[in-house]
Design an enzyme around this catalytic site. Structure first.
Site, mmCIF file in Angstrom:
data_model
loop_
_atom_site.group_PDB
_atom_site.id
_atom_site.type_symbol
_atom_site.label_atom_id
_atom_site.label_comp_id
_atom_site.label_asym_id
_atom_site.label_seq_id
_atom_site.Cartn_x
_atom_site.Cartn_y
_atom_site.Cartn_z
ATOM 1 N N LYS A 1 -11.306 -1.563 5.973
ATOM 2 C CA LYS A 1 -10.105 -1.404 6.792
ATOM 3 C C LYS A 1 -10.581 -1.020 8.192
ATOM 4 O O LYS A 1 -11.439 -0.142 8.340
ATOM 5 C CB LYS A 1 -9.250 -0.300 6.178
ATOM 6 C CG LYS A 1 -8.183 0.291 7.083
ATOM 7 C CD LYS A 1 -7.181 1.092 6.251
ATOM 8 C CE LYS A 1 -6.294 1.960 7.142
ATOM 9 N NZ LYS A 1 -4.995 2.255 6.508
ATOM 10 N N THR B 1 -4.499 5.964 1.919
ATOM 11 C CA THR B 1 -4.803 7.343 2.295
ATOM 12 C C THR B 1 -5.616 8.037 1.197
ATOM 13 O O THR B 1 -5.379 9.202 0.863
ATOM 14 C CB THR B 1 -3.536 8.160 2.658
ATOM 15 O OG1 THR B 1 -2.646 7.315 3.440
ATOM 16 C CG2 THR B 1 -3.863 9.359 3.516
ATOM 17 N N ARG C 1 0.635 10.241 1.071
ATOM 18 C CA ARG C 1 0.946 11.161 2.167
ATOM 19 C C ARG C 1 2.144 12.038 1.871
ATOM 20 O O ARG C 1 2.517 12.864 2.702
ATOM 21 C CB ARG C 1 1.232 10.377 3.454
ATOM 22 C CG ARG C 1 0.027 9.629 3.954
ATOM 23 C CD ARG C 1 0.298 8.877 5.230
ATOM 24 N NE ARG C 1 -0.733 7.877 5.400
ATOM 25 C CZ ARG C 1 -0.743 6.943 6.335
ATOM 26 N NH1 ARG C 1 0.221 6.890 7.220
ATOM 27 N NH2 ARG C 1 -1.722 6.079 6.392
ATOM 28 N N GLU D 1 0.858 -1.189 0.000
ATOM 29 C CA GLU D 1 0.000 0.000 0.000
ATOM 30 C C GLU D 1 0.887 1.229 0.000
ATOM 31 O O GLU D 1 1.587 1.501 0.969
ATOM 32 C CB GLU D 1 -0.897 -0.007 1.254
ATOM 33 C CG GLU D 1 -1.732 1.256 1.385
ATOM 34 C CD GLU D 1 -2.486 1.348 2.714
ATOM 35 O OE1 GLU D 1 -2.742 0.305 3.364
ATOM 36 O OE2 GLU D 1 -2.817 2.484 3.103
#
Ligand code: 3PG
Length: 216
Positions: A135, A75, A51, A47
């Site tokens: 998640k 994100t 960010r 993943e």
């Protein structure tokens, strides 16, 4: 593709992965050696979080140069992020949370997507849009395995990828939960090791986790 089909695809991907490193890549030149180090340690599903400024280019570089890696984007906060993830060729998207707009956009998108939930109410919103693969974030901080077990009562069909506070010491416990199909986190790629370019150490950490999961 229907949401159910996309969620099935995501579940299969998570189940095959078991562990998913959460990558925050600061320097573009780290992306490929980092991905190679993870793959060498038996960890193929990655993943890449949105960010940092280089995140999109980092994910593109990994996809182009590390074909063994299965790259998802994390994100994802809004529809623009979702579109960016799909456009760069990601295999899945993950969000730390959810908004009605994001769920609607993800429902209409081909990219398999896991919204983030930490409460029953958030899970109900995800389910209302057809998302049963989610998640659980931040997993340890939001109540840990006890909280997850409590959610399994009213929501027996939901499957989770917990992240947040998971590491070598507790990952096997998380994966032993029947509704947990994968566990994610940054323990497989510590920031200090990435900064130092200590790729062999990252491979060793992955090997250690994969060994202890086999033994569990
Ligand atoms: C995530 O986005 O999943 C978390 O930042 C990972 O949490 P961790 O750093 O505690 O593993």
């Amino acid at each position: 593709m229907t949401i159910a089909a996309k969620q099935q695809k995501l579940a299969a991907l998570f189940e095959a992965a078991r562990v998913i490193p959460v990558l925050t890549i600061e320097r573009l030149e780290d992306a490929v050696p980092l991905a190679r180090a993870l793959v060498a340690g038996g960890v193929r599903t990655l993943e890449v979080t949105l960010r940092t400024e280089v995140a999109v280019d980092a994910a593109k570089a990994i996809i182009a140069e590390v074909p063994e890696a299965i790259v998802g984007i994390g994100t994802i906060l809004n529809e623009g992020d979702l579109a960016r993830a799909a456009a760069l060729g990601a295999k899945f998207g993950i969000s730390p949370g959810l908004t009605p707009e994001l769920l609607q956009a993800a429902a209409n998108h081909d990219l398999p997507f896991a919204p983030g939930i930490a409460t029953a109410s958030e899970l109900m919103q995800a389910l209302a849009h057809g998302f049963e693969v989610t998640k659980f974030f931040p997993a340890e901080q939001a109540g840990g395995i006890k909280a997850l077990r409590a959610l399994a009562g009213p929501f027996p069909n939901v499957r989770f990828c917990p992240t947040g506070g998971i590491g070598e010491a507790n990952v096997a416990q998380w994966l032993a939960e029947p509704n947990v199909i994968a566990a994610g986190g940054s323990w497989l790629c510590p920031a200090a090791e990435v900064r130092a370019g200590n790729w062999a150490r990252i491979t060793a950490i992955c090997e250690q986790t994969m060994r202890s999961l086999k033994a569990a």
